[in-house]
Scaffold this motif. Structure first.
Motif, mmCIF file in Angstrom:
data_model
loop_
_atom_site.group_PDB
_atom_site.id
_atom_site.type_symbol
_atom_site.label_atom_id
_atom_site.label_comp_id
_atom_site.label_asym_id
_atom_site.label_seq_id
_atom_site.Cartn_x
_atom_site.Cartn_y
_atom_site.Cartn_z
ATOM 1 N N UNK A 49 -9.560 3.977 -14.206
ATOM 2 C CA UNK A 49 -8.984 5.305 -14.014
ATOM 3 C C UNK A 49 -9.941 6.195 -13.237
ATOM 4 N N UNK A 50 -11.234 6.176 -13.579
ATOM 5 C CA UNK A 50 -12.205 7.010 -12.872
ATOM 6 C C UNK A 50 -12.186 6.694 -11.388
ATOM 7 N N UNK A 51 -12.181 5.428 -11.045
ATOM 8 C CA UNK A 51 -12.189 5.036 -9.635
ATOM 9 C C UNK A 51 -10.932 5.534 -8.933
ATOM 10 N N UNK A 52 -9.775 5.400 -9.600
ATOM 11 C CA UNK A 52 -8.529 5.890 -9.008
ATOM 12 C C UNK A 52 -8.581 7.398 -8.809
ATOM 13 N N UNK A 53 -9.081 8.114 -9.799
ATOM 14 C CA UNK A 53 -9.152 9.573 -9.703
ATOM 15 C C UNK A 53 -10.051 10.011 -8.559
ATOM 16 N N UNK A 54 -11.208 9.371 -8.418
ATOM 17 C CA UNK A 54 -12.113 9.756 -7.330
ATOM 18 C C UNK A 54 -11.502 9.476 -5.970
ATOM 19 N N UNK A 55 -10.756 8.415 -5.856
ATOM 20 C CA UNK A 55 -10.092 8.146 -4.579
ATOM 21 C C UNK A 55 -9.072 9.233 -4.263
ATOM 22 N N UNK A 56 -8.358 9.692 -5.294
ATOM 23 C CA UNK A 56 -7.428 10.786 -5.064
ATOM 24 C C UNK A 56 -8.133 12.023 -4.548
ATOM 25 N N UNK A 57 -9.290 12.346 -5.128
ATOM 26 C CA UNK A 57 -10.055 13.519 -4.698
ATOM 27 C C UNK A 57 -10.629 13.323 -3.299
ATOM 28 N N UNK A 58 -11.183 12.151 -3.031
ATOM 29 C CA UNK A 58 -11.834 11.916 -1.744
ATOM 30 C C UNK A 58 -10.846 11.789 -0.589
ATOM 31 N N UNK A 59 -9.601 11.391 -0.883
ATOM 32 C CA UNK A 59 -8.577 11.306 0.157
ATOM 33 C C UNK A 59 -7.816 12.616 0.351
ATOM 34 N N UNK A 60 -7.992 13.561 -0.562
ATOM 35 C CA UNK A 60 -7.189 14.782 -0.522
ATOM 36 C C UNK A 60 -7.541 15.645 0.680
ATOM 37 N N UNK A 61 -6.546 16.355 1.175
ATOM 38 C CA UNK A 61 -6.705 17.299 2.277
ATOM 39 C C UNK A 61 -6.651 18.719 1.732
ATOM 40 N N UNK A 62 -7.556 19.551 2.186
ATOM 41 C CA UNK A 62 -7.546 20.944 1.751
ATOM 42 C C UNK A 62 -6.502 21.762 2.480
ATOM 43 N N UNK A 63 -6.307 22.983 2.001
ATOM 44 C CA UNK A 63 -5.439 23.940 2.671
ATOM 45 C C UNK A 63 -6.051 25.320 2.455
ATOM 46 N N UNK A 64 -5.571 26.349 3.124
ATOM 47 C CA UNK A 64 -6.235 27.656 3.027
ATOM 48 C C UNK A 64 -6.448 28.106 1.585
ATOM 49 N N UNK B 20 0.823 -1.216 0.000
ATOM 50 C CA UNK B 20 0.000 0.000 0.000
ATOM 51 C C UNK B 20 0.855 1.263 0.000
ATOM 52 N N UNK B 21 0.336 2.312 -0.644
ATOM 53 C CA UNK B 21 0.990 3.609 -0.628
ATOM 54 C C UNK B 21 -0.077 4.676 -0.431
ATOM 55 N N UNK B 22 0.342 5.858 -0.013
ATOM 56 C CA UNK B 22 -0.591 6.910 0.366
ATOM 57 C C UNK B 22 -1.361 7.425 -0.838
ATOM 58 N N UNK B 23 -2.646 7.728 -0.604
ATOM 59 C CA UNK B 23 -3.489 8.355 -1.600
ATOM 60 C C UNK B 23 -3.901 9.745 -1.096
ATOM 61 N N UNK B 24 -4.369 10.561 -2.037
ATOM 62 C CA UNK B 24 -4.763 11.913 -1.684
ATOM 63 C C UNK B 24 -3.619 12.886 -1.846
ATOM 64 N N UNK C 127 -7.000 18.322 -5.278
ATOM 65 C CA UNK C 127 -6.879 17.081 -6.038
ATOM 66 C C UNK C 127 -5.912 16.159 -5.328
ATOM 67 N N UNK C 128 -5.418 15.147 -6.037
ATOM 68 C CA UNK C 128 -4.476 14.248 -5.391
ATOM 69 C C UNK C 128 -4.196 13.001 -6.188
ATOM 70 N N UNK C 129 -3.505 12.071 -5.528
ATOM 71 C CA UNK C 129 -3.124 10.772 -6.093
ATOM 72 C C UNK C 129 -4.126 9.726 -5.639
ATOM 73 N N UNK C 130 -4.567 8.893 -6.580
ATOM 74 C CA UNK C 130 -5.438 7.770 -6.240
ATOM 75 C C UNK C 130 -5.084 6.552 -7.058
ATOM 76 N N UNK D 14 -3.059 4.411 -11.653
ATOM 77 C CA UNK D 14 -2.675 5.447 -10.703
ATOM 78 C C UNK D 14 -3.005 6.775 -11.369
ATOM 79 N N UNK D 15 -3.734 7.624 -10.670
ATOM 80 C CA UNK D 15 -4.166 8.909 -11.216
ATOM 81 C C UNK D 15 -3.607 10.040 -10.367
#
Length: 349
Positions: free
Chosen positions: A319-334, A160-164, A179-182, A197-198
């Motif tokens: 690819x769609x599933x990977x991309x959505x995981x990247x978005x859903x795991x992502x952390x926001x910033x200011x 396993x490796x980090x997503x988001x 956005x992010x990595x998924x 990997x997206x």
């Protein structure tokens, strides 16, 4: 062969993920990531490594502002058949320097094209691409270099490796949201694995501005995104198409399969990744995006005509599933909220 229905996936049985539901479900693939945040930094590198003798690969670049390295290697008309890693990084054109670190690390570990009688004399072949994330941590030139590329290789794992908000997706933005990595994988009816990997960093938006729903959620495996709801009350819609807000962007993909493919068919697999991008983000492939997809083959069993076309259909959905995981795991910033922060009522209490 099973024909795709309107929601993606073949009729005649539910598609299923690989054991890890990840790019590393394809034997021989390892992924390493490094990132840096704070002190003006928000960027990183994702390195996808293959066995010492490499992998057959193809590429498709569809964005109007690509930032790539050695993609001409993957043209079926050219000499080299195999590559040894793929480099994905932040930093736009400056971040392509990370590829040099990956190349040096591979050479030090004797991964590469033999170039002489000494086994240490090898030439690693490392295509790559970078996203535009300049200044997202505060400093315009806080960008990945060779040391981060080598560090990503040293961190590579077949687990396993980090997503988001990790690796090349650390400073990614998709239509005004983080956005992010998924990653995700699928096993086809013919028994082949295709995985993606997206890195989602798009001028367009992954969100339907009328409803707040993620465009790609309907392409999940049965129950995969069942926890997502249509936002139940009016919320600040922070993204529309996004392309007037985000000056430059790029969505990247690496697809891998255990089917035996030549470079031409790897190129077709890479085209399928762009089909997945179009299901995830609107608009896609604008003049401001450098969207690029790589596809690699690591296998000995060759698919027949029907199995190959099934593989293409699965590749777009995975690819769609990977991309959505990247978005859903992502952390926001200011100034750049995550999807959860922008649309909290999309998630169960």
């Amino acid at each position: 062969m099973p024909m795709p229905d309107d929601a993606g996936g073949p009729r005649g049985g539910d598609p299923r993920p690989g054991p890890a539901d990840s790019l590393v479900d394809v034997p021989g693939v390892r992924v390493g990531q490094v990132q840096r945040r704070g002190g003006g930094w928000r960027t990183g590198v994702t390195a996808v490594l293959f066995p010492p003798d490499g992998a057959v690969a193809g590429v498709q670049v569809s964005g109007g502002a690509p930032c790539t390295h050695e993609t001409d290697l993957l043209d079926p008309r050219n000499l080299v058949e195999r590559v040894h890693a793929i480099s994905l990084s932040g930093g736009s054109v400056f971040g392509l320097a990370a590829t040099g670190g990956i190349t040096d690390w591979l050479a030090d570990h004797r991964h590469g094209l033999p170039a002489g009688p000494d086994p240490a004399e090898v030439i690693p072949l490392v295509p790559g691409a970078s996203i535009y994330d300049l200044g997202r941590g505060g400093r315009f030139r806080a960008v990945p270099g060779a040391e981060m590329g080598a560090g990503a290789c040293a961190a590579a794992t077949g687990g396993p490796f980090a997503q988001g908000s990790a690796g090349a997706g650390t400073g990614a933005v998709a239509g005004g949201l983080a956005g992010g990595v998924g990653t995700a994988s699928q096993v086809t009816a013919a028994g082949f694995t295709v995985a993606a990997l997206a890195v989602v960093n798009a001028s367009g938006s992954p969100v339907d501005p009328r409803t707040g729903e993620l465009y790609g959620a309907r392409y999940g495996l049965p129950g995969e995104f069942a926890g997502l709801r249509r936002p139940g009350r009016p919320e600040p819609v922070l993204v529309t198409t996004g392309y007037r807000k985000v000056p430059r962007s790029t969505t990247l993909a690496v697809l891998a399969t255990d089917a035996r493919l030549d470079r031409g068919r790897c190129g077709r697999l890479a085209v399928a990744a762009h089909d997945g991008m179009a299901r995830t983000v609107r608009p896609i492939h604008t003049l401001l995006d450098g969207d690029a997809a790589f596809a690699v083959s690591l296998g000995e069993r060759e698919p027949d005509f029907a199995a190959f076309h099934e593989l293409l259909g699965a590749a777009a959905d995975v690819f769609v599933r990977a991309a959505l995981r990247g978005i859903l795991h992502a952390e926001g910033w200011p100034g750049v909220p995550s999807y959860r922060e922008a649309y909290p009522s999309a998630f169960p209490a």
